[in-house]
Design a protein around this motif. Structure first.
Motif, PDB file in Angstrom:
ATOM      1  N   SER A   1      22.284  32.318   7.305  1.00 43.51           N
ATOM      2  CA  SER A   1      22.041  33.743   7.486  1.00 43.51           C
ATOM      3  C   SER A   1      20.617  34.068   7.040  1.00 43.51           C
TER       4      SER A   1
ATOM      5  N   HIS B   1      19.740  36.224   4.984  1.00 40.35           N
ATOM      6  CA  HIS B   1      19.793  36.413   3.533  1.00 40.35           C
ATOM      7  C   HIS B   1      19.677  35.074   2.807  1.00 40.35           C
TER       8      HIS B   1
ATOM      9  N   ARG C   1      31.299  40.417   6.019  1.00 38.67           N
ATOM     10  CA  ARG C   1      29.998  40.203   5.400  1.00 38.67           C
ATOM     11  C   ARG C   1      28.937  40.825   6.297  1.00 38.67           C
ATOM     12  N   ALA C   2      27.790  41.140   5.728  1.00 36.62           N
ATOM     13  CA  ALA C   2      26.716  41.758   6.509  1.00 36.62           C
ATOM     14  C   ALA C   2      26.317  40.879   7.689  1.00 36.62           C
ATOM     15  N   SER C   3      26.195  39.580   7.448  1.00 36.93           N
ATOM     16  CA  SER C   3      25.801  38.662   8.524  1.00 36.93           C
ATOM     17  C   SER C   3      26.848  38.629   9.637  1.00 36.93           C
TER      18      SER C   3
ATOM     19  N   LEU D   1      26.545  41.908  11.706  1.00 34.15           N
ATOM     20  CA  LEU D   1      25.369  41.910  12.578  1.00 34.15           C
ATOM     21  C   LEU D   1      25.506  40.920  13.730  1.00 34.15           C
TER      22      LEU D   1
ATOM     23  N   THR E   1      18.786  43.809  12.444  1.00 28.91           N
ATOM     24  CA  THR E   1      18.514  42.830  11.398  1.00 28.91           C
ATOM     25  C   THR E   1      19.111  43.271  10.069  1.00 28.91           C
ATOM     26  N   TYR E   2      19.206  42.324   9.130  1.00 31.77           N
ATOM     27  CA  TYR E   2      19.728  42.683   7.810  1.00 31.77           C
ATOM     28  C   TYR E   2      18.854  43.712   7.101  1.00 31.77           C
TER      29      TYR E   2
ATOM     30  N   LEU F   1      19.910  47.027   8.395  1.00 28.24           N
ATOM     31  CA  LEU F   1      21.229  47.406   7.876  1.00 28.24           C
ATOM     32  C   LEU F   1      21.118  47.839   6.417  1.00 28.24           C
ATOM     33  N   TYR F   2      20.387  47.085   5.635  1.00 32.52           N
ATOM     34  CA  TYR F   2      20.207  47.402   4.214  1.00 32.52           C
ATOM     35  C   TYR F   2      19.551  48.770   4.058  1.00 32.52           C
TER      36      TYR F   2
ATOM     37  N   SER G   1      24.959  48.282  -2.117  1.00 39.06           N
ATOM     38  CA  SER G   1      24.410  47.503  -1.008  1.00 39.06           C
ATOM     39  C   SER G   1      25.538  47.277  -0.007  1.00 39.06           C
TER      40      SER G   1
ATOM     41  N   HIS H   1      27.220  44.756   0.659  1.00 41.34           N
ATOM     42  CA  HIS H   1      28.279  43.880   0.159  1.00 41.34           C
ATOM     43  C   HIS H   1      29.284  44.621  -0.724  1.00 41.34           C
TER      44      HIS H   1
END
Length: 372
Positions: A62, A64, A210-212, A215, A293-294, A297-298, A315, A317
């Protein structure tokens, strides 16, 4: 040695011949035809370490994780530079000094990760004869609180800390979610952006993705089961597939979002277009889709947090932790939660259950009559 990185793109017929030639040209094979970096340059050592142990062709990392590896490598390089050391200079005193430096400078979880990166590099060096001794044996990692916590200082003059759980209660989660569409400032594609952001919030909160994984969702990731319920098929850590049920409230938002984009709401497993993509500065929002992208999103999460005026450390997560805890609080079986969350080991899920049980201790206490 940069040409070695191109070997992964060769056909199987070409691979052996090319690999043999490249390694022999750089004198990287010993008398037993094993990889030997005893006389190699530091550049060769580092490149082969990343090629063989970090960015392997069969491992999908990922953004991250890639960022974390780069940060760990940069930390080590800065330490060596500050002390006028090369990688070949590393020995027992250098290992102990770097170990002490990391433990003093970073919180436990970050220190553990950075020292694990260092350990893997030293082990690779020993395996390939770049280092003559097993230096990683002298690494000692700090202990870390198990579970999903952040540590906060409580008294400036003392090292004492208190534990705060990285999750939200139901009321705060719902309150925060309401701010996701409100952060949109652009007039262009405003409706689509608002619906996208709200869907992102609901998926984070109601799926435990999870964020990944979020996305990576495509429109083709969704499907109906035989009972007519909507599910999403995702690929989690270690390329492990799992299936996530989608709540009806989230299904409605999903289709509203698709309609706002003038996209078909017919489920199509062949559709590999990204579910979430950049919408700013697009005359036609559905053309030239660039997957979200992360960092984007963040930023969405952080802007919503800021606008909500509370829980500033939240965040993406945090929503995953919140979801897993809420499942267990509602008596969903531990094994089901493990599979749902994509935990590799049930002991990870059990950490949540232990804390849920601790939080419910008062329920048992109230059942006991301690006074006549």
């Amino acid at each position: 040695m940069n040409e070695l990185t191109f070997l992964s793109h060769l056909t199987s017929e070409q691979y052996l011949t090319q690999l043999q030639n490249r390694l022999e040209q750089h004198h990287l094979l010993d008398e037993h035809r094993n990889l030997s970096l005893a006389d190699s340059s530091e550049q060769d050592f580092l490149e082969l370490f990343f090629l063989e142990k970090i960015f392997t062709p069969d491992k999908r990392l990922s953004p991250h994780t890639i960022k974390a590896y780069r940060s760990d490598a940069k930390t080590l390089l800065i330490f060596l530079t500050d002390h006028s050391l090369s990688f070949q200079d590393i020995g027992f005193p250098e290992v102990k000094a770097y170990n002490k430096y990391i433990k003093e400078k970073y919180a436990a979880k970050s220190a553990i990760r950075k020292l694990e990166f260092f350990r893997r590099l030293l082990d690779f060096g020993y395996e390939t004869q770049f280092y003559k001794t097993h230096l990683s044996t002298w690494i000692s990692k700090p202990t870390s609180k198990k579970g999903h916590y952040i540590m906060e200082g409580t008294r400036p003059e003392e090292a004492q800390t208190r534990v705060q759980v990285r999750e939200l209660n139901q009321k705060d989660a719902e309150y925060l979610i309401s701010f996701f569409p409100k952060i949109v400032k652009a007039n262009q594609n405003r409706e689509q952006l608002e619906k996208r952001n709200l869907l992102i919030a609901y998926l984070l909160y109601t799926t435990g993705l999870r964020a990944s994984e979020l996305l990576s969702l495509n429109w083709g990731s969704f499907r109906y089961n035989r009972q007519g319920h909507l599910y999403a098929d995702v690929i989690g850590k270690g390329k492990k597939p799992r299936t996530i049920p989608i709540k009806e409230e989230t299904v409605k938002l999903l289709f509203d979002y698709r309609r706002s984009l003038r996209e078909s709401v017919d489920i199509n497993p062949e559709d590999t277009s990204p579910l979430f993509f950049a919408l700013y500065n697009k005359k036609e929002p559905c053309e030239h889709k660039k997957r979200l992208t992360y960092p984007s999103l963040y930023k969405i999460v952080k802007e919503a947090v800021h606008l909500a005026g509370k829980h500033w450390k939240v965040s993406p997560h945090w929503f995953r932790h919140t979801f897993v805890t809420m499942l267990l609080e509602n008596d969903v079986p531990l094994a089901v939660v493990k599979d749902w969350a994509g935990h590799s080991d049930i002991s990870t899920t059990n950490l949540y259950l232990e804390r849920v049980n601790q939080d419910n201790m008062h329920v048992h206490l109230h059942k006991v009559n301690l006074f006549s």
